[in-house]
Design an enzyme around this catalytic site. Structure first.
Site, PDB file in Angstrom:
ATOM      1  N   SER A 126       0.746  -1.137  -0.140  1.00 41.90           N
ATOM      2  CA  SER A 126       0.196  -0.165  -0.013  1.00 41.90           C
ATOM      3  C   SER A 126       1.265   1.408   0.572  1.00 41.90           C
ATOM      4  O   SER A 126       1.952   1.669   0.287  1.00 41.90           O
ATOM      5  CB  SER A 126      -1.035   0.388   1.442  1.00 41.90           C
ATOM      6  OG  SER A 126      -1.728   1.116   1.534  1.00 41.90           O
ATOM      7  N   TYR A 152      -2.106  -1.025  11.025  1.00 50.48           N
ATOM      8  CA  TYR A 152      -2.161  -1.338   9.799  1.00 50.48           C
ATOM      9  C   TYR A 152      -1.135  -1.210   8.578  1.00 50.48           C
ATOM     10  O   TYR A 152      -0.887  -2.177   7.974  1.00 50.48           O
ATOM     11  CB  TYR A 152      -3.788  -0.930   9.080  1.00 50.48           C
ATOM     12  CG  TYR A 152      -3.407  -0.969   7.872  1.00 50.48           C
ATOM     13  CD1 TYR A 152      -3.781  -1.898   7.109  1.00 50.48           C
ATOM     14  CD2 TYR A 152      -3.275   0.003   6.655  1.00 50.48           C
ATOM     15  CE1 TYR A 152      -4.323  -2.061   6.000  1.00 50.48           C
ATOM     16  CE2 TYR A 152      -3.355  -0.039   6.055  1.00 50.48           C
ATOM     17  CZ  TYR A 152      -3.289  -0.911   4.482  1.00 50.48           C
ATOM     18  OH  TYR A 152      -3.557  -1.002   3.447  1.00 50.48           O
ATOM     19  N   LYS A 156       1.860  -3.038   6.481  1.00 48.23           N
ATOM     20  CA  LYS A 156       2.026  -3.242   5.274  1.00 48.23           C
ATOM     21  C   LYS A 156       3.766  -2.613   4.947  1.00 48.23           C
ATOM     22  O   LYS A 156       4.922  -3.693   4.050  1.00 48.23           O
ATOM     23  CB  LYS A 156       1.860  -2.686   5.410  1.00 48.23           C
ATOM     24  CG  LYS A 156       0.285  -2.495   4.058  1.00 48.23           C
ATOM     25  CD  LYS A 156      -0.312  -4.110   3.742  1.00 48.23           C
ATOM     26  CE  LYS A 156      -1.462  -4.653   3.329  1.00 48.23           C
ATOM     27  NZ  LYS A 156      -1.823  -5.597   2.723  1.00 48.23           N
TER      28      LYS A 156
HETATM   29  C1  UD1 Z   1      -7.434   4.856   3.990  1.00 42.98           C
HETATM   30  C2  UD1 Z   1      -5.782   5.044   5.232  1.00 42.98           C
HETATM   31  C3  UD1 Z   1      -4.614   3.877   4.425  1.00 42.98           C
HETATM   32  C4  UD1 Z   1      -5.411   2.405   3.689  1.00 42.98           C
HETATM   33  C5  UD1 Z   1      -6.396   2.728   2.821  1.00 42.98           C
HETATM   34  C6  UD1 Z   1      -7.116   1.536   2.678  1.00 42.98           C
HETATM   35  C7  UD1 Z   1      -6.132   6.511   6.799  1.00 42.98           C
HETATM   36  C8  UD1 Z   1      -5.639   7.534   7.328  1.00 42.98           C
HETATM   37  N1  UD1 Z   1      -4.814   5.943   5.601  1.00 42.98           N
HETATM   38  O1  UD1 Z   1      -6.938   5.602   3.089  1.00 42.98           O
HETATM   39  O2  UD1 Z   1      -3.461   3.129   5.135  1.00 42.98           O
HETATM   40  O3  UD1 Z   1      -3.873   1.605   2.750  1.00 42.98           O
HETATM   41  O4  UD1 Z   1      -7.649   3.898   3.232  1.00 42.98           O
HETATM   42  O5  UD1 Z   1      -8.214   1.952   1.528  1.00 42.98           O
HETATM   43  O6  UD1 Z   1      -7.715   6.128   6.988  1.00 42.98           O
HETATM   44  N2  UD1 Z   1     -12.622  11.118   3.500  1.00 42.98           N
HETATM   45  C9  UD1 Z   1     -13.724  11.823   4.108  1.00 42.98           C
HETATM   46  N3  UD1 Z   1     -14.897  11.361   4.155  1.00 42.98           N
HETATM   47  C10 UD1 Z   1     -14.905  10.286   4.806  1.00 42.98           C
HETATM   48  C11 UD1 Z   1     -14.204   9.009   5.019  1.00 42.98           C
HETATM   49  C12 UD1 Z   1     -13.261   9.444   3.552  1.00 42.98           C
HETATM   50  O7  UD1 Z   1     -13.482  13.258   3.914  1.00 42.98           O
HETATM   51  O8  UD1 Z   1     -16.081   9.744   5.612  1.00 42.98           O
HETATM   52  C13 UD1 Z   1     -11.706  11.646   3.037  1.00 42.98           C
HETATM   53  C14 UD1 Z   1     -10.268  11.717   3.490  1.00 42.98           C
HETATM   54  O9  UD1 Z   1     -10.304  12.554   4.245  1.00 42.98           O
HETATM   55  C15 UD1 Z   1      -9.746  11.118   2.657  1.00 42.98           C
HETATM   56  C16 UD1 Z   1     -10.185  10.310   1.187  1.00 42.98           C
HETATM   57  O10 UD1 Z   1     -11.420  10.426   1.655  1.00 42.98           O
HETATM   58  O11 UD1 Z   1      -9.166  12.930   2.793  1.00 42.98           O
HETATM   59  C17 UD1 Z   1      -9.346   9.028   1.241  1.00 42.98           C
HETATM   60  O12 UD1 Z   1     -10.029   8.668   2.432  1.00 42.98           O
HETATM   61  P1  UD1 Z   1      -9.590   7.078   2.552  1.00 42.98           P
HETATM   62  O13 UD1 Z   1     -10.959   6.225   1.922  1.00 42.98           O
HETATM   63  O14 UD1 Z   1     -10.099   6.817   3.538  1.00 42.98           O
HETATM   64  O15 UD1 Z   1      -8.556   6.434   1.664  1.00 42.98           O
HETATM   65  P2  UD1 Z   1      -7.138   7.019   2.994  1.00 42.98           P
HETATM   66  O16 UD1 Z   1      -6.836   7.320   4.075  1.00 42.98           O
HETATM   67  O17 UD1 Z   1      -6.657   7.737   1.358  1.00 42.98           O
END
Ligand code: UD1
Length: 340
Positions: A126, A152, A156
């Protein structure tokens, strides 16, 4: 002769799409999955897409004897190792179960790879191994890894280290770590896709579940970041492109005469903000998404996307599907689930 490939975690989100890609390209995927995080809907969908039931062995790869029995049964051409826990928040609450499951599972698989003489190995890694990259947004495989932000992430990071040390001791093996960015979307048939258990952590399933009415609203985690619209930027990669990267990685390994170990970023090379995703969702579906701006989420990286030259050069792979297609497919999958 059947070209058997072991796919641990093959009933999961990325695993199931990879099983489809392998089957469509002359391989005979053998799934090892104890189904603890899988849903029968995905197995039914796989059966429909493949035209037959997938070969599935319901085993826990942390149980070494059961795994060995599987390696005795088949002569594997390669192993693609997905089976692992992946919820960041949960890993903070249950670190020991993450370390035990993700690391013990990997160690058992590697032991069998060595004992049974399997040459080709692909690991589901990842972009979390880059942590909070310092001074860069577009990360390449040579961008220094940073310490991860969660147990997590450490599994990785440590998984890659274990593979590197292991390869040092058996250098004739051919091993690739695929560092995924943000996998999204679903198979174009809408018969398989992401099915989080409980409250989704990730953006795409949360958007889909909000739009279908399972959640009242999406919280956008902060809009005061130093980006154009203030929301975080990620590299969202269609899961079918990701599945194809596994297929190409395996084919690449098979063609190599010498042992090797490599890391490859698997992303699109482009960054997209949370607000841009929401806007695209609304444009494509014609719906208005209920969302509000909330506080930042602890541990979020501001902006990260992939340098993807290496995967293109080595595997001849590049992402073909757009974010719009990922949204369309994820939405079709959500609607299919709602229709069941
Ligand atoms: C997350 C994990 C990452 C993991 C990946 C697996 C964290 C900090 N990182 O990545 O380690 O490998 O998932 O798929 O959790 N967002 C919102 N509202 C929400 C959900 C997400 O605003 O309800 C935003 C987050 O702030 C981020 C973006 O959407 O900016 C993507 O979030 P997400 O899908 O959770 O992925 P990552 O954080 O990039």
């Amino acid at each position: 002769m059947n070209k058997y490939v072991l796919v641990t975690g093959g009933a999961g989100y990325i695993g199931s799409h990879t099983v489809v890609a392998l089957s469509e390209n002359g391989y005979c995927p053998v799934i090892a999955d104890d189904l603890r995080n899988a849903n029968p809907v995905v197995l039914d969908g796989l059966t429909q897409i493949l035209g037959h039931k997938p070969i599935l062995h319901q085993i826990d790869i942390c149980k070494k004897e059961a795994l060995k029995d599987l390696f005795k049964k088949y002569s594997f051409e390669g192993v693609i190792h997905f089976a692992a826990y992946k919820a960041v928040g949960e890993s903070v609450e249950k670190p020991l179960s993450y370390y035990e499951n993700n690391l013990l599972g990997l160690i058992n698989v590697l032991e069998c790879v060595q004992q049974f003489g399997v040459l080709n190995f692909v690991f589901s890694s990842s972009c979390t191994v880059y942590g909070q990259p310092i001074g860069v947004k577009k990360v390449s495989e040579t961008t220094p890894k940073q310490l991860p932000m969660s147990p997590y992430g450490y599994t990785k990071w440590m998984g890659e280290q274990i593979i590197s040390d292991f390869h040092h001791s058996v250098p004739h093996l051919k091993m690739i770590n695929l560092r995924y960015f943000n996998p999204v979307g679903a198979h174009h048939s809408a018969l398989i896709g992401e099915l989080p258990i409980g409250l989704p952590n990730n953006l795409f399933p949360f958007i889909m579940q909000t739009a279908i009415g399972k959640r009242s609203k999406l919280i956008v985690y902060g809009n005061d970041y130093p980006t154009a619209d203030g929301t975080c930027i990620r590299d969202y990669i269609h899961v079918s492109d990701l599945a194809e990267a596994h297929l190409k990685a395996l084919k690449f390994l098979e063609c190599q005469a010498e042992g090797l170990i490599d890391d490859l970023n698997i992303g699109t090379g482009n960054g997209t903000s949370v607000i841009e995703i929401i806007n695209s969702f609304e444009r494509i579906t014609g719906l208005s998404l209920a969302y509000e701006i909330g506080p930042r989420r602890e541990g979020d990286v501001v902006e990260i996307y992939a340098e993807v030259k290496r995967a293109h050069e080595k595997l001849g792979w590049q992402a073909r599907l757009s974010i719009d297609e990922a949204i369309r497919d994820a939405w079709a999958w959500e609607n299919y689930l709602a229709s069941l």
